[in-house]
Design a protein around this motif. Structure first.
Motif, mmCIF file in Angstrom:
data_model
loop_
_atom_site.group_PDB
_atom_site.id
_atom_site.type_symbol
_atom_site.label_atom_id
_atom_site.label_comp_id
_atom_site.label_asym_id
_atom_site.label_seq_id
_atom_site.Cartn_x
_atom_site.Cartn_y
_atom_site.Cartn_z
ATOM 1 N N ALA A 71 -0.365 3.070 3.971
ATOM 2 C CA ALA A 71 1.076 3.113 3.695
ATOM 3 C C ALA A 71 1.893 2.472 4.814
ATOM 4 O O ALA A 71 2.837 1.720 4.553
ATOM 5 C CB ALA A 71 1.524 4.556 3.479
ATOM 6 N N GLN A 74 0.812 -1.756 5.421
ATOM 7 C CA GLN A 74 0.838 -2.775 4.370
ATOM 8 C C GLN A 74 1.631 -4.032 4.756
ATOM 9 O O GLN A 74 1.122 -5.134 4.591
ATOM 10 C CB GLN A 74 1.372 -2.186 3.054
ATOM 11 C CG GLN A 74 1.285 -3.124 1.874
ATOM 12 C CD GLN A 74 -0.129 -3.423 1.415
ATOM 13 O OE1 GLN A 74 -1.020 -2.596 1.546
ATOM 14 N NE2 GLN A 74 -0.342 -4.599 0.879
ATOM 15 N N ASP A 114 -5.982 0.923 -6.394
ATOM 16 C CA ASP A 114 -4.573 0.621 -6.633
ATOM 17 C C ASP A 114 -4.327 -0.856 -6.317
ATOM 18 O O ASP A 114 -3.862 -1.196 -5.223
ATOM 19 C CB ASP A 114 -3.709 1.525 -5.755
ATOM 20 C CG ASP A 114 -2.229 1.372 -6.014
ATOM 21 O OD1 ASP A 114 -1.843 0.648 -6.962
ATOM 22 O OD2 ASP A 114 -1.440 1.986 -5.267
ATOM 23 N N HIS A 117 -1.219 -2.172 -4.441
ATOM 24 C CA HIS A 117 -1.071 -1.910 -3.008
ATOM 25 C C HIS A 117 -2.351 -2.308 -2.279
ATOM 26 O O HIS A 117 -2.975 -1.502 -1.596
ATOM 27 C CB HIS A 117 -0.730 -0.439 -2.765
ATOM 28 C CG HIS A 117 0.578 -0.064 -3.363
ATOM 29 N ND1 HIS A 117 0.683 0.552 -4.592
ATOM 30 C CD2 HIS A 117 1.845 -0.268 -2.934
ATOM 31 C CE1 HIS A 117 1.949 0.730 -4.878
ATOM 32 N NE2 HIS A 117 2.674 0.246 -3.891
ATOM 33 N N SER A 118 -2.712 -3.558 -2.442
ATOM 34 C CA SER A 118 -3.932 -4.085 -1.830
ATOM 35 C C SER A 118 -3.697 -5.554 -1.499
ATOM 36 O O SER A 118 -2.557 -6.007 -1.413
ATOM 37 C CB SER A 118 -5.104 -3.941 -2.815
ATOM 38 O OG SER A 118 -4.932 -4.835 -3.910
#
Length: 129
Positions: A71, A74, A114, A117-118
């Motif tokens: 989180a 990123q 996910d 979010h990668s």
């Protein structure tokens, strides 16, 4: 959309994203694994990937660094991943993926839980350039 001679427009090449654990779809086209490691618990027959594009995946070090605190890391991950994608080998691999997408439907296959979010959004943005 790209402009063709005589004012005709062509659709942007379709690049989809799917988890490797989902059954392949008829519309997938060329299925390309975009993970550094082979997905756990899935065989090559079940995955039905046509290519494995390791050169466009984040390095092992960068991937491990991100997983320590996804989180918070990123934005910095995206910057570092873009720097890795600037390498010659990575640019050649990106060009190959663009060629495949221009020829027909392409599905980027991944095992990440996910994809939003990668590394996938960064990779899609680079393919769209």
């Amino acid at each position: 959309m790209a402009q063709q001679p005589h004012g005709r427009r062509t659709a942007r090449p379709e690049v989809r994203v799917a988890r490797v654990y989902e059954p392949p779809a008829a519309a997938d086209g060329t299925r390309i694994l975009v993970d550094r490691l082979w997905p756990r618990g899935i065989g090559k027959q079940q995955a039905r990937v046509d290519e494995w594009a390791r050169d466009v995946t984040p390095s092992t070090e960068l991937r491990r660094w991100l997983h320590a605190d996804p989180a918070r890391r990123q934005p910095e991950f995206e910057r570092r991943y873009l720097a890795e994608l600037a390498g010659d080998r990575q640019q050649q691999a990106l060009a190959h993926l663009r060629e495949l997408a221009a020829a027909g439907a392409v599905t980027l296959v991944t095992s990440v839980k996910d994809p939003a979010h990668s590394h996938i959004p960064v990779l899609l943005a680079q393919l769209d350039r």
